[in-house]
Scaffold this motif. Structure first.
Motif, PDB file in Angstrom:
ATOM      1  N   ALA A   1       6.818   9.295  10.238  1.00 38.08           N
ATOM      2  CA  ALA A   1       7.638  10.501  10.456  1.00 38.08           C
ATOM      3  C   ALA A   1       8.343  10.407  11.805  1.00 38.08           C
ATOM      4  O   ALA A   1       9.534  10.707  11.918  1.00 38.08           O
ATOM      5  CB  ALA A   1       6.766  11.755  10.387  1.00 38.08           C
ATOM      6  N   ARG A   2       7.607   9.980  12.827  1.00 37.74           N
ATOM      7  CA  ARG A   2       8.219   9.868  14.158  1.00 37.74           C
ATOM      8  C   ARG A   2       9.249   8.730  14.195  1.00 37.74           C
ATOM      9  O   ARG A   2      10.120   8.705  15.052  1.00 37.74           O
ATOM     10  CB  ARG A   2       7.146   9.686  15.231  1.00 37.74           C
ATOM     11  CG  ARG A   2       6.276  10.931  15.346  1.00 37.74           C
ATOM     12  CD  ARG A   2       5.345  10.904  16.541  1.00 37.74           C
ATOM     13  NE  ARG A   2       6.046  11.247  17.764  1.00 37.74           N
ATOM     14  CZ  ARG A   2       6.325  10.397  18.748  1.00 37.74           C
ATOM     15  NH1 ARG A   2       5.954   9.143  18.638  1.00 37.74           N
ATOM     16  NH2 ARG A   2       6.956  10.794  19.810  1.00 37.74           N
TER      17      ARG A   2
ATOM     18  N   GLU B   1      11.188   9.833   7.168  1.00 37.79           N
ATOM     19  CA  GLU B   1      11.023  10.955   6.237  1.00 37.79           C
ATOM     20  C   GLU B   1       9.989  10.653   5.158  1.00 37.79           C
ATOM     21  O   GLU B   1      10.293  10.699   3.958  1.00 37.79           O
ATOM     22  CB  GLU B   1      12.378  11.326   5.618  1.00 37.79           C
ATOM     23  CG  GLU B   1      13.384  11.754   6.680  1.00 37.79           C
ATOM     24  CD  GLU B   1      14.768  12.008   6.108  1.00 37.79           C
ATOM     25  OE1 GLU B   1      15.104  11.373   5.087  1.00 37.79           O
ATOM     26  OE2 GLU B   1      15.478  12.838   6.678  1.00 37.79           O
TER      27      GLU B   1
ATOM     28  N   GLY C   1       1.391   8.599   8.285  1.00 36.21           N
ATOM     29  CA  GLY C   1       2.380   9.678   8.134  1.00 36.21           C
ATOM     30  C   GLY C   1       2.989  10.071   9.466  1.00 36.21           C
ATOM     31  O   GLY C   1       4.205  10.247   9.595  1.00 36.21           O
TER      32      GLY C   1
ATOM     33  N   GLU D   1       2.673  16.710  10.030  1.00 37.81           N
ATOM     34  CA  GLU D   1       3.662  17.624   9.429  1.00 37.81           C
ATOM     35  C   GLU D   1       4.655  18.126  10.480  1.00 37.81           C
ATOM     36  O   GLU D   1       5.816  18.374  10.175  1.00 37.81           O
ATOM     37  CB  GLU D   1       2.950  18.799   8.746  1.00 37.81           C
ATOM     38  CG  GLU D   1       2.330  18.384   7.407  1.00 37.81           C
ATOM     39  CD  GLU D   1       1.603  19.512   6.694  1.00 37.81           C
ATOM     40  OE1 GLU D   1       1.541  19.488   5.460  1.00 37.81           O
ATOM     41  OE2 GLU D   1       1.075  20.421   7.376  1.00 37.81           O
TER      42      GLU D   1
ATOM     43  N   GLY E   1       7.526  16.076  10.396  1.00 40.84           N
ATOM     44  CA  GLY E   1       8.295  16.019   9.155  1.00 40.84           C
ATOM     45  C   GLY E   1       7.619  15.333   7.986  1.00 40.84           C
ATOM     46  O   GLY E   1       8.256  15.122   6.945  1.00 40.84           O
ATOM     47  N   LEU E   2       6.340  14.976   8.104  1.00 37.46           N
ATOM     48  CA  LEU E   2       5.665  14.404   6.924  1.00 37.46           C
ATOM     49  C   LEU E   2       5.639  15.452   5.811  1.00 37.46           C
ATOM     50  O   LEU E   2       5.229  16.593   6.031  1.00 37.46           O
ATOM     51  CB  LEU E   2       4.218  14.001   7.274  1.00 37.46           C
ATOM     52  CG  LEU E   2       3.369  13.520   6.091  1.00 37.46           C
ATOM     53  CD1 LEU E   2       3.875  12.178   5.557  1.00 37.46           C
ATOM     54  CD2 LEU E   2       1.889  13.412   6.472  1.00 37.46           C
ATOM     55  N   GLU E   3       6.098  15.052   4.613  1.00 33.56           N
ATOM     56  CA  GLU E   3       6.083  15.953   3.455  1.00 33.56           C
ATOM     57  C   GLU E   3       4.819  15.641   2.649  1.00 33.56           C
ATOM     58  O   GLU E   3       4.632  14.507   2.215  1.00 33.56           O
ATOM     59  CB  GLU E   3       7.345  15.681   2.618  1.00 33.56           C
ATOM     60  CG  GLU E   3       7.481  16.587   1.412  1.00 33.56           C
ATOM     61  CD  GLU E   3       8.716  16.222   0.578  1.00 33.56           C
ATOM     62  OE1 GLU E   3       9.668  15.586   1.112  1.00 33.56           O
ATOM     63  OE2 GLU E   3       8.712  16.551  -0.615  1.00 33.56           O
TER      64      GLU E   3
END
Ligand code: NDP
Length: 309
Positions: free
Chosen positions: A25-26, A30, A21, A73, A76-78
């Motif tokens: 994310a990085r 998304e 994640g 998170e 931006g990890l959902e």
């Protein structure tokens, strides 16, 4: 079902999942994670982690998982704390179903780990949660000043037994052989503890109970079939784990035990579906190796997605 197609869906939330994640994310992909109803994986059931680099004084397993989640998170990890019920990897975008709802994604990273195996001895089902447990960290405190047994001869059994000495008056490790899979340091820590006794060449044939719950176990010597009883009000089964891949049946190639097989790097038999951590690893099974593989899967997924465009 929404019309949206995600870049990456990550299934599972141990060190492999959170690291995948963090990296995806990085990489601005998304990612969406289905963390499971009990997020965090096996480390949520572990006490102190002393062998993850960067924590010179050790760290609690659950605390480490909170840190990993927060870190991913932040980029931006959902995360949804829900289980994936089934998947369809027969065509792209891939589909996963969560509480009956369909989600679609170009790539998938599976990090669902492995869960504790039960013995299946006579009377076990009735005593699960009433004295028989697979998690000392979760249930150990219920057995203050009581006599408990731990079944197994690996690092888990040694770790559980040592942890249980904080509460129990006596801890007996029951192992079916006299050779131990446990590492020397963990074996010796348990063997030298004044509250711990180790009994070899015994397997649990059945469980004994009274109106208050578990009262003991029937032990059998596998060499000659002789039997004896041991008193205990708590029992902790620490005989290994099985991979959480039931929801993937027929979708990706697995070995005979249900561990996912890699075909190229971290990619499974289905191009675009990757797997990392204990769900593929029958050898190392460490937080650090799972995290490392989660990183590899994220990089592999990123490169694979790039190649598709
Ligand atoms: P292991 O596979 O290492 O050991 C399982 C143990 O359970 C073995 O002694 C095995 O006996 C015994 N066993 C298996 N099935 C049965 C059965 N049906 N009845 C009785 N006994 C049985 O699993 P662990 O969970 O202990 O460890 C898994 C991995 O995780 C290892 O790599 C370990 O090093 C790691 N680990 C590391 C920790 C740490 O560093 N803090 C803590 C916990 C685990 P037999 O030997 O006869 O096969």
């Amino acid at each position: 079902m929404s019309g949206e197609v995600r870049n990456v869906i990550i299934v599972g939330s141990g060190p492999a999942g959170y690291t995948a994640g963090l990296y995806t994310a990085r990489a601005m992909l998304e990612p969406l994670m289905f963390a499971g109803y009990m997020s965090g994986g096996q480390l949520m059931l572990t006490s102190d982690v002393e062998n993850f680099p960067g924590y010179p004084s050790g760290i609690g397993g659950p605390e480490m998982m909170v840190h990993m989640r927060e870190q991913a998170e932040r980029f931006g990890l959902e995360v949804h704390d829900k289980n994936v019920e089934r998947v369809d990897f027969s065509e792209r975008p891939f589909k996963v179903w969560v509480e009956g709802e369909e989600y679609r994604s170009e790539a998938i990273i599976i990090c669902t780990g492995a869960e504790a195996i039960w013995l299946g001895a006579e009377g076990e089902d009735a005593q699960k949660g009433r004295g028989i447990s697979t998690c000392a960290t979760c249930d150990g405190a219920f057995f203050r000043e009581q006599e408990v047994i731990v079944i197994g001869g690996g690092d888990s059994a040694m770790e559980e037994a040592t942890f249980l000495t904080r509460f129990a008056s006596k801890v007996t490790i029951i192992h079916r052989r006299d050779v131990f899979k446990a590492s020397k340091v963990m074996y010796e820590r348990a063997a030298n503890h004044p509250k711990i006794q180790i009994v070899t060449h015994r397997r649990v044939k059945g469980w004994l109970s009274n109106e208050e719950g578990l009262s003991g176990a029937i032990l059998e010597d596998p060499r000659d079939g002789s039997e004896e009883e041991i008193d205990c009000t708590g029992a902790f089964i620490a005989i290994g784990h099985k991979p959480m891949t039931g929801f993937l049946e027929g979708e990706v190639e697995m070995d005979e035990s249900g561990y996912i097989l890699h075909s190229e790097h971290t990619m499974t038999s289905v191009p675009g579906v990757f797997a990392a951590g204990d769900v593929v690893d029958t050898r190392y099974r460490q937080a650090i190796t799972a995290a490392g593989m989660g990183c590899q899967a994220a990089i592999d997924a990123e490169k694979w997605l790039e190649d598709q465009h």
